[in-house]
Design a protein around this motif. Structure first.
Motif, PDB file in Angstrom:
ATOM      1  N   ARG A 145      -3.693  -7.402  -1.907  1.00 44.96           N
ATOM      2  CA  ARG A 145      -4.193  -6.426  -2.876  1.00 44.96           C
ATOM      3  C   ARG A 145      -5.202  -5.468  -2.230  1.00 44.96           C
ATOM      4  NH1 ARG A 145      -4.932  -6.469  -8.517  1.00 44.96           N
ATOM      5  NH2 ARG A 145      -4.430  -8.675  -8.717  1.00 44.96           N
ATOM      6  N   ARG A 146      -6.025  -5.978  -1.314  1.00 37.65           N
ATOM      7  CA  ARG A 146      -7.049  -5.147  -0.674  1.00 37.65           C
ATOM      8  C   ARG A 146      -6.440  -4.056   0.212  1.00 37.65           C
ATOM      9  NH1 ARG A 146      -9.074 -10.490   0.202  1.00 37.65           N
ATOM     10  NH2 ARG A 146     -10.779 -10.975  -1.249  1.00 37.65           N
ATOM     11  N   LEU A 147      -5.223  -4.286   0.671  1.00 35.56           N
ATOM     12  CA  LEU A 147      -4.601  -3.338   1.596  1.00 35.56           C
ATOM     13  C   LEU A 147      -3.947  -2.159   0.894  1.00 35.56           C
ATOM     14  CD1 LEU A 147      -2.892  -5.836   4.081  1.00 35.56           C
ATOM     15  CD2 LEU A 147      -5.197  -4.873   4.181  1.00 35.56           C
ATOM     16  N   TRP A 148      -3.674  -2.292  -0.389  1.00 32.82           N
ATOM     17  CA  TRP A 148      -2.945  -1.254  -1.111  1.00 32.82           C
ATOM     18  C   TRP A 148      -3.875  -0.111  -1.494  1.00 32.82           C
ATOM     19  CZ3 TRP A 148      -0.203  -5.216  -4.812  1.00 32.82           C
ATOM     20  CH2 TRP A 148       0.810  -5.863  -4.090  1.00 32.82           C
ATOM     21  N   VAL A 149      -4.009   0.826  -0.596  1.00 29.55           N
ATOM     22  CA  VAL A 149      -4.903   1.971  -0.804  1.00 29.55           C
ATOM     23  C   VAL A 149      -4.106   3.260  -0.634  1.00 29.55           C
ATOM     24  CG1 VAL A 149      -6.930   0.697  -0.010  1.00 29.55           C
ATOM     25  CG2 VAL A 149      -5.565   1.998   1.638  1.00 29.55           C
ATOM     26  N   GLU A 150      -4.721   4.356  -1.015  1.00 33.25           N
ATOM     27  CA  GLU A 150      -4.102   5.657  -0.794  1.00 33.25           C
ATOM     28  C   GLU A 150      -3.990   5.907   0.709  1.00 33.25           C
ATOM     29  OE1 GLU A 150      -2.868   7.958  -2.960  1.00 33.25           O
ATOM     30  OE2 GLU A 150      -3.142   6.390  -4.483  1.00 33.25           O
ATOM     31  N   PRO A 152      -3.978   8.001   4.245  1.00 28.56           N
ATOM     32  CA  PRO A 152      -4.805   9.145   4.652  1.00 28.56           C
ATOM     33  C   PRO A 152      -4.054  10.464   4.477  1.00 28.56           C
ATOM     34  CG  PRO A 152      -4.005   7.938   6.568  1.00 28.56           C
ATOM     35  CD  PRO A 152      -3.657   7.113   5.377  1.00 28.56           C
ATOM     36  N   ALA A 153      -4.797  11.510   4.230  1.00 34.45           N
ATOM     37  CA  ALA A 153      -4.189  12.833   4.069  1.00 34.45           C
ATOM     38  C   ALA A 153      -3.432  13.220   5.341  1.00 34.45           C
ATOM     39  CB  ALA A 153      -5.267  13.866   3.770  1.00 34.45           C
ATOM     40  N   GLY A 154      -2.250  13.789   5.156  1.00 37.13           N
ATOM     41  CA  GLY A 154      -1.464  14.233   6.300  1.00 37.13           C
ATOM     42  C   GLY A 154      -0.929  13.097   7.155  1.00 37.13           C
ATOM     43  N   HIS A 155      -0.777  11.939   6.579  1.00 34.63           N
ATOM     44  CA  HIS A 155      -0.336  10.772   7.354  1.00 34.63           C
ATOM     45  C   HIS A 155       1.085  10.976   7.893  1.00 34.63           C
ATOM     46  CE1 HIS A 155       2.728   9.014   4.691  1.00 34.63           C
ATOM     47  NE2 HIS A 155       2.021   9.514   3.695  1.00 34.63           N
ATOM     48  N   VAL A 156       1.396  10.219   8.922  1.00 36.79           N
ATOM     49  CA  VAL A 156       2.732  10.284   9.520  1.00 36.79           C
ATOM     50  C   VAL A 156       3.436   8.929   9.421  1.00 36.79           C
ATOM     51  CG1 VAL A 156       2.196  12.158  11.099  1.00 36.79           C
ATOM     52  CG2 VAL A 156       1.758   9.798  11.814  1.00 36.79           C
ATOM     53  N   PHE A 157       2.972   8.094   8.504  1.00 34.08           N
ATOM     54  CA  PHE A 157       3.601   6.791   8.337  1.00 34.08           C
ATOM     55  C   PHE A 157       5.017   6.956   7.773  1.00 34.08           C
ATOM     56  CE2 PHE A 157      -0.972   5.618   7.701  1.00 34.08           C
ATOM     57  CZ  PHE A 157      -1.097   4.841   8.842  1.00 34.08           C
ATOM     58  N   GLU A 158       5.892   6.036   8.157  1.00 32.09           N
ATOM     59  CA  GLU A 158       7.229   5.984   7.607  1.00 32.09           C
ATOM     60  C   GLU A 158       7.149   5.651   6.120  1.00 32.09           C
ATOM     61  OE1 GLU A 158      11.365   4.114   9.307  1.00 32.09           O
ATOM     62  OE2 GLU A 158       9.590   2.835   9.333  1.00 32.09           O
ATOM     63  N   THR A 159       8.098   6.134   5.330  1.00 29.41           N
ATOM     64  CA  THR A 159       8.139   5.800   3.906  1.00 29.41           C
ATOM     65  C   THR A 159       9.116   4.656   3.669  1.00 29.41           C
ATOM     66  OG1 THR A 159       9.936   7.322   3.366  1.00 29.41           O
ATOM     67  CG2 THR A 159       7.671   8.215   3.319  1.00 29.41           C
ATOM     68  N   VAL A 160       8.976   4.016   2.521  1.00 32.40           N
ATOM     69  CA  VAL A 160       9.908   2.951   2.151  1.00 32.40           C
ATOM     70  C   VAL A 160      11.332   3.494   2.097  1.00 32.40           C
ATOM     71  CG1 VAL A 160      10.629   1.478   0.222  1.00 32.40           C
ATOM     72  CG2 VAL A 160       8.241   1.481   0.964  1.00 32.40           C
ATOM     73  N   ALA A 161      11.504   4.701   1.567  1.00 32.62           N
ATOM     74  CA  ALA A 161      12.842   5.294   1.492  1.00 32.62           C
ATOM     75  C   ALA A 161      13.436   5.473   2.883  1.00 32.62           C
ATOM     76  CB  ALA A 161      12.777   6.637   0.770  1.00 32.62           C
ATOM     77  N   GLU A 162      12.637   5.927   3.842  1.00 33.81           N
ATOM     78  CA  GLU A 162      13.133   6.128   5.206  1.00 33.81           C
ATOM     79  C   GLU A 162      13.484   4.798   5.873  1.00 33.81           C
ATOM     80  OE1 GLU A 162      10.563  10.185   6.210  1.00 33.81           O
ATOM     81  OE2 GLU A 162       9.727   8.199   6.660  1.00 33.81           O
ATOM     82  N   LEU A 205       1.070   0.406   2.728  1.00 33.68           N
ATOM     83  CA  LEU A 205       1.474  -0.995   2.641  1.00 33.68           C
ATOM     84  C   LEU A 205       1.445  -1.656   4.021  1.00 33.68           C
ATOM     85  CD1 LEU A 205       4.689  -0.491   0.440  1.00 33.68           C
ATOM     86  CD2 LEU A 205       2.318  -0.794  -0.352  1.00 33.68           C
ATOM     87  N   HIS A 206       1.300  -2.969   4.024  1.00 35.51           N
ATOM     88  CA  HIS A 206       1.324  -3.729   5.274  1.00 35.51           C
ATOM     89  C   HIS A 206       2.694  -3.620   5.930  1.00 35.51           C
ATOM     90  CE1 HIS A 206       1.629  -7.307   7.872  1.00 35.51           C
ATOM     91  NE2 HIS A 206       0.306  -7.334   7.893  1.00 35.51           N
ATOM     92  N   GLY A 207       3.735  -3.770   5.166  1.00 36.72           N
ATOM     93  CA  GLY A 207       5.087  -3.565   5.655  1.00 36.72           C
ATOM     94  C   GLY A 207       5.836  -4.805   6.073  1.00 36.72           C
ATOM     95  N   THR A 208       5.117  -5.815   6.567  1.00 35.68           N
ATOM     96  CA  THR A 208       5.773  -7.047   7.019  1.00 35.68           C
ATOM     97  C   THR A 208       4.934  -8.265   6.645  1.00 35.68           C
ATOM     98  OG1 THR A 208       6.708  -8.184   8.953  1.00 35.68           O
ATOM     99  CG2 THR A 208       4.767  -6.810   9.330  1.00 35.68           C
ATOM    100  N   PHE A 209       4.383  -8.214   5.439  1.00 33.03           N
ATOM    101  CA  PHE A 209       3.406  -9.203   5.000  1.00 33.03           C
ATOM    102  C   PHE A 209       4.052 -10.539   4.659  1.00 33.03           C
ATOM    103  CE2 PHE A 209       0.470 -11.260   2.060  1.00 33.03           C
ATOM    104  CZ  PHE A 209      -0.751 -11.021   2.655  1.00 33.03           C
ATOM    105  N   ARG A 210       3.434 -11.608   5.131  1.00 25.13           N
ATOM    106  CA  ARG A 210       3.807 -12.975   4.768  1.00 25.13           C
ATOM    107  C   ARG A 210       2.631 -13.886   5.074  1.00 25.13           C
ATOM    108  NH1 ARG A 210       6.984 -11.073   8.845  1.00 25.13           N
ATOM    109  NH2 ARG A 210       6.877 -12.048  10.911  1.00 25.13           N
ATOM    110  N   GLN A 211       2.739 -15.140   4.679  1.00 23.70           N
ATOM    111  CA  GLN A 211       1.604 -16.053   4.811  1.00 23.70           C
ATOM    112  C   GLN A 211       1.123 -16.188   6.249  1.00 23.70           C
ATOM    113  OE1 GLN A 211       2.281 -19.851   2.891  1.00 23.70           O
ATOM    114  NE2 GLN A 211       3.268 -18.890   1.127  1.00 23.70           N
ATOM    115  N   SER A 212       2.041 -16.222   7.196  1.00 23.49           N
ATOM    116  CA  SER A 212       1.646 -16.393   8.594  1.00 23.49           C
ATOM    117  C   SER A 212       0.927 -15.176   9.153  1.00 23.49           C
ATOM    118  CB  SER A 212       2.872 -16.713   9.456  1.00 23.49           C
ATOM    119  OG  SER A 212       3.818 -15.662   9.399  1.00 23.49           O
ATOM    120  N   LYS A 213       0.928 -14.069   8.422  1.00 25.66           N
ATOM    121  CA  LYS A 213       0.229 -12.857   8.851  1.00 25.66           C
ATOM    122  C   LYS A 213      -1.188 -12.788   8.290  1.00 25.66           C
ATOM    123  CE  LYS A 213       3.652 -10.356  10.864  1.00 25.66           C
ATOM    124  NZ  LYS A 213       3.614  -9.416  11.974  1.00 25.66           N
TER     125      LYS A 213
END
Length: 311
Positions: A145-150, A152-162, A205-213
């Motif tokens: 829950r703590r990781l789910w933030v807006e 950064p402006a102009g980010h270059v992260f991949e999207t879920v759709a991509e 989003l974290h993208g590959t989140f699981r308990q071992s992470k």
């Protein structure tokens, strides 16, 4: 010391690049260079370690503990660095790289070429997976829950759709090669199309989140490591957590009912739409199952696809 990559890393990278890309061959030299540039003292290579990077326990010049991580380009270490920087230690491991003016150019080149990250030391052998299942899910969900933030402006992260678009293409190919999974693939692709039609949010989003992470820390009880960040809806991130300990779920006579209860409980605790969580859980389980078939892990594929059938 000799920086011998753990067999777990060698096997995992062999699955994603069976013909090799030269990164593993250059890894010992890259690790030696990264250690020398930062004047680090090496304690040991973490074993069994991760599936996408070399993790080395080190000490900085002032004696403080740290972790040196080297990842190949395919693991998108630049995106990981950007996400960790944006989170600033809130819910995730902190970057501790301090670059002086004298060595800034050398370290910047080293970081860009070899995917080097210097991180705070957590307890590498203690993850929330070591807790009883109910407690582990609670702690993992609270960290997520703590990781789910807006983003950064102009980010270059991949999207879920991509990201899922690339995965969908591989799933279609897998359905052709492994006809027995065609029905599940169709259901998963249909769920994806519906979910992408009306995304409720665009969070980092974290993208590959699981308990071992999620590892034990000093400044906070639990902190996330190893993100493959992506921007999209939170249900996508939570979906991977739903199937944690899938082997235990499959072995249980009440596995299907437990899975459905888990979807409901996690959705309610994190204010996520239950049907959207179910849909992304289906897609991600089928995608992982088809990928396991493709790289020759039939036992893993069987577990994942049986789990997907419960959804």
């Amino acid at each position: 010391m000799a920086f011998e990559p753990p067999q777990r890393l060698v096997r995992a990278l062999g699955e994603t690049a069976p013909d090799g890309d030269g990164w593993l061959e250059k890894l010992p030299e890259a690790a030696e260079r990264a250690v020398a540039l930062r004047e680090l003292t090496v304690e040991r290579v973490q074993v069994p370690g991760g599936r996408s990077s070399l993790v080395v326990l080190v000490r900085r010049p002032d004696g403080s503990p740290a972790v040196l991580k080297l990842a190949p380009p395919r693991s998108r270490p630049g995106a990981e660095r950007a996400a960790l920087s944006h989170w600033g230690g809130l819910g995730a491991v902190q970057l501790v790289e301090n670059v002086t003016q004298d060595d800034a150019q050398d370290r910047a080149q080293d970081t860009a070429q070899d995917g080097v990250l210097l991180l705070e030391r957590l307890h590498p052998d203690v993850s929330v997976r070591s807790l009883p299942e109910a407690k582990a899910l609670l702690e993992a969900a609270g960290t997520l829950r703590r990781l789910w933030v807006e983003p950064p402006a102009g980010h270059v992260f991949e999207t879920v759709a991509e990201r899922t678009g690339r995965q969908a293409e591989a799933m279609r190919a897998g359905a052709g090669a492994f006809g027995e999974v065609a029905g599940l693939v169709d259901a998963a692709l249909g769920a994806r199309a519906e979910l992408l039609g009306s995304p409720p949010e665009g969070r980092l989003l974290h993208g590959t989140f699981r308990q071992s992470k999620v590892l034990a820390g000093e400044r906070m009880p639990w902190l996330a490591v190893g993100p493959d960040p992506v921007v999209g809806e939170s249900a996508f991130d939570l979906a991977r957590l739903v199937r944690d300990r899938v082997e235990d779920l499959i072995a249980s006579p009440s596995g299907a009912a437990t899975t459905r209860r888990r979807v409901k409980r996690l959705a309610e605790s994190l204010d996520v739409d239950q049907e959207r969580l179910r849909g992304w859980t289906l897609f991600r389980a089928v995608e992982s199952g088809v990928r396991a078939l493709r790289v020759g892990r039939p036992k893993d594929a069987e577990l994942l696809l049986e789990f997907a059938g419960w959804l």
